[in-house]
Design a protein around this motif. Structure first.
Motif, PDB file in Angstrom:
ATOM      1  N   ASP A 158      16.288  -8.861  -0.012  1.00  0.00           N
ATOM      2  CA  ASP A 158      17.231  -7.652  -0.274  1.00  0.00           C
ATOM      3  C   ASP A 158      15.699  -6.643   0.179  1.00  0.00           C
ATOM      4  OD1 ASP A 158      18.115  -5.276  -0.913  1.00  0.00           O
ATOM      5  OD2 ASP A 158      18.845  -6.043  -2.880  1.00  0.00           O
ATOM      6  N   PRO A 159      16.113  -5.859   1.042  1.00  0.00           N
ATOM      7  CA  PRO A 159      14.893  -4.964   1.342  1.00  0.00           C
ATOM      8  C   PRO A 159      14.616  -3.687   0.368  1.00  0.00           C
ATOM      9  CG  PRO A 159      16.697  -4.215   2.989  1.00  0.00           C
ATOM     10  CD  PRO A 159      17.251  -5.509   2.050  1.00  0.00           C
ATOM     11  N   THR A 160      15.920  -3.520  -0.495  1.00  0.00           N
ATOM     12  CA  THR A 160      15.652  -2.360  -1.473  1.00  0.00           C
ATOM     13  C   THR A 160      15.071  -2.773  -2.679  1.00  0.00           C
ATOM     14  OG1 THR A 160      17.870  -2.865  -2.409  1.00  0.00           O
ATOM     15  CG2 THR A 160      17.910  -1.716  -0.462  1.00  0.00           C
ATOM     16  N   ARG A 161      14.793  -4.132  -2.786  1.00  0.00           N
ATOM     17  CA  ARG A 161      13.744  -4.539  -3.806  1.00  0.00           C
ATOM     18  C   ARG A 161      12.546  -4.732  -3.698  1.00  0.00           C
ATOM     19  NH1 ARG A 161      16.752  -9.496  -6.976  1.00  0.00           N
ATOM     20  NH2 ARG A 161      14.842  -9.397  -8.120  1.00  0.00           N
ATOM     21  N   ALA A 162      11.634  -4.601  -4.605  1.00  0.00           N
ATOM     22  CA  ALA A 162      10.197  -4.748  -4.314  1.00  0.00           C
ATOM     23  C   ALA A 162       9.731  -5.918  -5.404  1.00  0.00           C
ATOM     24  CB  ALA A 162       9.204  -3.675  -4.765  1.00  0.00           C
ATOM     25  N   ASP A 163       9.833  -7.271  -4.769  1.00  0.00           N
ATOM     26  CA  ASP A 163       9.561  -8.519  -5.628  1.00  0.00           C
ATOM     27  C   ASP A 163       8.573  -9.268  -5.044  1.00  0.00           C
ATOM     28  OD1 ASP A 163      11.197  -9.850  -3.759  1.00  0.00           O
ATOM     29  OD2 ASP A 163      13.002 -10.018  -4.840  1.00  0.00           O
ATOM     30  N   LEU A 164       8.462 -10.624  -5.543  1.00  0.00           N
ATOM     31  CA  LEU A 164       7.376 -11.311  -4.946  1.00  0.00           C
ATOM     32  C   LEU A 164       7.687 -11.856  -3.443  1.00  0.00           C
ATOM     33  CD1 LEU A 164       4.959 -13.480  -5.579  1.00  0.00           C
ATOM     34  CD2 LEU A 164       6.823 -15.103  -5.894  1.00  0.00           C
ATOM     35  N   VAL A 165       9.062 -12.070  -3.132  1.00  0.00           N
ATOM     36  CA  VAL A 165       9.312 -12.148  -1.670  1.00  0.00           C
ATOM     37  C   VAL A 165       9.094 -11.043  -0.857  1.00  0.00           C
ATOM     38  CG1 VAL A 165      10.851 -13.324   0.040  1.00  0.00           C
ATOM     39  CG2 VAL A 165      10.608 -14.415  -2.363  1.00  0.00           C
ATOM     40  N   THR A 166       9.623 -10.139  -1.106  1.00  0.00           N
ATOM     41  CA  THR A 166       9.596  -8.906  -0.347  1.00  0.00           C
ATOM     42  C   THR A 166       8.410  -8.231  -0.142  1.00  0.00           C
ATOM     43  OG1 THR A 166      10.434  -7.539  -2.141  1.00  0.00           O
ATOM     44  CG2 THR A 166      12.015  -8.472  -0.763  1.00  0.00           C
ATOM     45  N   ILE A 167       7.607  -8.225  -1.177  1.00  0.00           N
ATOM     46  CA  ILE A 167       6.239  -7.612  -1.143  1.00  0.00           C
ATOM     47  C   ILE A 167       5.363  -8.500  -0.068  1.00  0.00           C
ATOM     48  CG2 ILE A 167       4.112  -7.375  -2.281  1.00  0.00           C
ATOM     49  CD1 ILE A 167       5.731  -6.408  -4.673  1.00  0.00           C
ATOM     50  N   THR A 168       5.495  -9.701  -0.093  1.00  0.00           N
ATOM     51  CA  THR A 168       4.869 -10.813   0.537  1.00  0.00           C
ATOM     52  C   THR A 168       5.107 -10.660   1.952  1.00  0.00           C
ATOM     53  OG1 THR A 168       4.539 -12.119  -1.451  1.00  0.00           O
ATOM     54  CG2 THR A 168       4.044 -13.090   0.659  1.00  0.00           C
ATOM     55  N   PHE A 198      12.577  -1.428   3.832  1.00  0.00           N
ATOM     56  CA  PHE A 198      11.636  -1.536   2.974  1.00  0.00           C
ATOM     57  C   PHE A 198      10.731  -0.328   2.543  1.00  0.00           C
ATOM     58  CE2 PHE A 198       7.752  -3.085   1.002  1.00  0.00           C
ATOM     59  CZ  PHE A 198       8.107  -3.883  -0.109  1.00  0.00           C
ATOM     60  N   ALA A 199      10.369   0.071   3.635  1.00  0.00           N
ATOM     61  CA  ALA A 199       9.337   1.105   3.622  1.00  0.00           C
ATOM     62  C   ALA A 199      10.134   2.324   3.135  1.00  0.00           C
ATOM     63  CB  ALA A 199       8.727   1.359   5.104  1.00  0.00           C
ATOM     64  N   GLN A 200      11.322   2.596   3.443  1.00  0.00           N
ATOM     65  CA  GLN A 200      11.945   3.615   3.042  1.00  0.00           C
ATOM     66  C   GLN A 200      12.425   3.803   1.534  1.00  0.00           C
ATOM     67  OE1 GLN A 200      15.540   3.637   5.580  1.00  0.00           O
ATOM     68  NE2 GLN A 200      14.248   4.338   7.371  1.00  0.00           N
ATOM     69  N   THR A 201      12.718   2.558   0.906  1.00  0.00           N
ATOM     70  CA  THR A 201      13.216   2.480  -0.396  1.00  0.00           C
ATOM     71  C   THR A 201      12.023   2.001  -1.370  1.00  0.00           C
ATOM     72  OG1 THR A 201      13.976   0.068   0.041  1.00  0.00           O
ATOM     73  CG2 THR A 201      15.209   1.917   0.028  1.00  0.00           C
ATOM     74  N   ASN A 202      10.866   1.532  -0.919  1.00  0.00           N
ATOM     75  CA  ASN A 202       9.898   1.198  -1.877  1.00  0.00           C
ATOM     76  C   ASN A 202       8.547   2.063  -1.717  1.00  0.00           C
ATOM     77  OD1 ASN A 202      11.100  -1.191  -3.228  1.00  0.00           O
ATOM     78  ND2 ASN A 202      11.449  -1.428  -1.003  1.00  0.00           N
ATOM     79  N   ALA A 203       8.281   2.784  -2.472  1.00  0.00           N
ATOM     80  CA  ALA A 203       7.069   3.791  -2.306  1.00  0.00           C
ATOM     81  C   ALA A 203       5.745   2.936  -2.513  1.00  0.00           C
ATOM     82  CB  ALA A 203       6.964   4.706  -3.575  1.00  0.00           C
ATOM     83  N   CYS A 204       5.514   1.725  -2.806  1.00  0.00           N
ATOM     84  CA  CYS A 204       4.296   1.174  -2.627  1.00  0.00           C
ATOM     85  C   CYS A 204       3.982   0.520  -1.258  1.00  0.00           C
ATOM     86  CB  CYS A 204       4.932  -0.498  -3.336  1.00  0.00           C
ATOM     87  SG  CYS A 204       5.628  -1.451  -2.692  1.00  0.00           S
ATOM     88  N   TRP A 205       5.153   0.641  -0.377  1.00  0.00           N
ATOM     89  CA  TRP A 205       4.450   0.497   0.831  1.00  0.00           C
ATOM     90  C   TRP A 205       3.673   1.685   1.498  1.00  0.00           C
ATOM     91  CZ3 TRP A 205       4.542  -3.256   4.673  1.00  0.00           C
ATOM     92  CH2 TRP A 205       4.103  -2.563   6.298  1.00  0.00           C
ATOM     93  N   ALA A 206       4.180   2.873   1.544  1.00  0.00           N
ATOM     94  CA  ALA A 206       3.301   4.208   2.176  1.00  0.00           C
ATOM     95  C   ALA A 206       2.047   4.197   1.250  1.00  0.00           C
ATOM     96  CB  ALA A 206       4.291   5.230   2.075  1.00  0.00           C
ATOM     97  N   ALA A 207       2.130   3.891  -0.099  1.00  0.00           N
ATOM     98  CA  ALA A 207       0.891   4.004  -0.853  1.00  0.00           C
ATOM     99  C   ALA A 207      -0.139   3.120  -0.559  1.00  0.00           C
ATOM    100  CB  ALA A 207       1.369   4.070  -2.481  1.00  0.00           C
ATOM    101  N   THR A 208       0.143   1.999   0.375  1.00  0.00           N
ATOM    102  CA  THR A 208      -0.879   1.268   0.654  1.00  0.00           C
ATOM    103  C   THR A 208      -1.144   0.942   1.957  1.00  0.00           C
ATOM    104  OG1 THR A 208       0.786  -0.806   0.835  1.00  0.00           O
ATOM    105  CG2 THR A 208      -0.299  -0.514  -1.554  1.00  0.00           C
ATOM    106  N   GLU A 209      -0.527   1.802   2.636  1.00  0.00           N
ATOM    107  CA  GLU A 209      -0.577   1.654   4.333  1.00  0.00           C
ATOM    108  C   GLU A 209      -1.733   2.335   5.004  1.00  0.00           C
ATOM    109  OE1 GLU A 209       3.100   2.314   7.729  1.00  0.00           O
ATOM    110  OE2 GLU A 209       2.909   3.579   5.963  1.00  0.00           O
ATOM    111  N   ARG A 210      -2.646   3.049   4.271  1.00  0.00           N
ATOM    112  CA  ARG A 210      -3.370   3.880   4.938  1.00  0.00           C
ATOM    113  C   ARG A 210      -3.947   3.643   6.098  1.00  0.00           C
ATOM    114  NH1 ARG A 210      -8.895   5.528   4.146  1.00  0.00           N
ATOM    115  NH2 ARG A 210      -8.765   3.795   2.651  1.00  0.00           N
ATOM    116  N   THR A 211      -4.803   2.450   6.189  1.00  0.00           N
ATOM    117  CA  THR A 211      -5.400   2.071   7.278  1.00  0.00           C
ATOM    118  C   THR A 211      -4.682   0.897   8.218  1.00  0.00           C
ATOM    119  OG1 THR A 211      -6.764   0.392   6.035  1.00  0.00           O
ATOM    120  CG2 THR A 211      -7.606   2.698   6.587  1.00  0.00           C
ATOM    121  N   LEU A 212      -3.493   0.875   8.041  1.00  0.00           N
ATOM    122  CA  LEU A 212      -2.793  -0.310   8.575  1.00  0.00           C
ATOM    123  C   LEU A 212      -1.953   0.402   9.725  1.00  0.00           C
ATOM    124  CD1 LEU A 212      -1.638  -2.582   5.625  1.00  0.00           C
ATOM    125  CD2 LEU A 212      -3.361  -2.934   7.264  1.00  0.00           C
ATOM    126  N   LYS A 213      -1.897   1.521  10.182  1.00  0.00           N
ATOM    127  CA  LYS A 213      -1.403   2.118  11.120  1.00  0.00           C
ATOM    128  C   LYS A 213      -1.919   2.050  12.486  1.00  0.00           C
ATOM    129  CE  LYS A 213       0.430   5.933   8.010  1.00  0.00           C
ATOM    130  NZ  LYS A 213       0.674   7.431   7.880  1.00  0.00           N
TER     131      LYS A 213
END
Length: 213
Positions: A158-168, A198-213
């Motif tokens: 489920d991409p709307t959840r931030a859990d062990l599997v989706t984060i990994t 996942f990126a749209q629904t979980n703020a942790c993605w953008a917050a950690t993305e800085r140099t991965l673009k």
């Protein structure tokens, strides 16, 4: 000896994450810290795995990151750290029990395995002279990536959840986008959509993305 909860709750106890913005395994931990509301408690301290003088080699004799230091005691690798954080949050990353829990752990390790293979492809190009690179070895690693991605393409979490599997999985796909060991998006249109969601629904993605673009 204080228990883990007491150490984390004590502001006088230093908690340090040795990692970099670009480490996919470090990114996984940083996303988890944000999801669990623990990011403000942890200081990020960069590490250089190739620097023989870097204290990371003392903290983790393998010289690998991420490495979490709690009152100077080292814990590694990222899987162990996420288990620790999940325990602190009483199941915030992995709510499943019984067989479902082990299924989730297996899927998380599968995503980690993709990242491991992608790292080996990267290292083959980084540490070997181009004339010495092994096409057989590169094909072997890319086949691991392709087979594992196919599993997630057929049955994505489920991409709307931030859990062990989706984060990994998200950290893994972010690393594939950055290092490009193969064109995964062409073969996995479903996962391409999944990562966008996942990126749209979980703020942790953008917050950690800085140099991965």
């Amino acid at each position: 000896m204080m228990d883990l909860r007491a150490l984390i709750d004590d502001p006088s106890v230093p908690v340090v994450l040795r990692s970099t913005d670009t480490s996919p395994f470090g990114r996984k931990v940083r996303m988890a810290l944000l999801v669990l509301g623990l990011a403000d408690r942890v200081t990020l301290e960069p590490a250089d795995t190739l620097d023989t003088a870097d204290s990371l080699r003392v903290q983790n004799p393998l010289g690998k990151m991420p490495c979490l230091l709690i009152a100077g005691e080292a814990f590694f690798d990222s899987h162990v750290i996420l288990e620790m954080l999940d325990g602190l949050a009483e199941g915030g990353l992995l709510r499943a029990q019984g067989l479902a829990r082990f299924r989730a752990l297996t899927r998380a390790r599968l995503a980690d395995g993709i990242t491991d293979a992608a790292l080996l492809v990267t290292y083959e190009h980084r540490f070997r002279d181009p004339a010495m690179a092994s096409d057989r070895w590169l094909a072997h690693q890319r086949s691991k990536i392709s087979r594992a991605l196919a599993v997630f393409e057929a049955d994505a979490p489920d991409p709307t959840r931030a859990d062990l599997v989706t984060i990994t999985l998200a950290a893994c796909l972010g690393y594939l986008d950055w290092r490009q060991p193969l064109d995964w998006r062409a073969d996995c249109p479903g996962l391409t959509i999944w990562l966008d969601r996942f990126a749209q629904t979980n703020a942790c993605w953008a917050a950690t993305e800085r140099t991965l673009k």
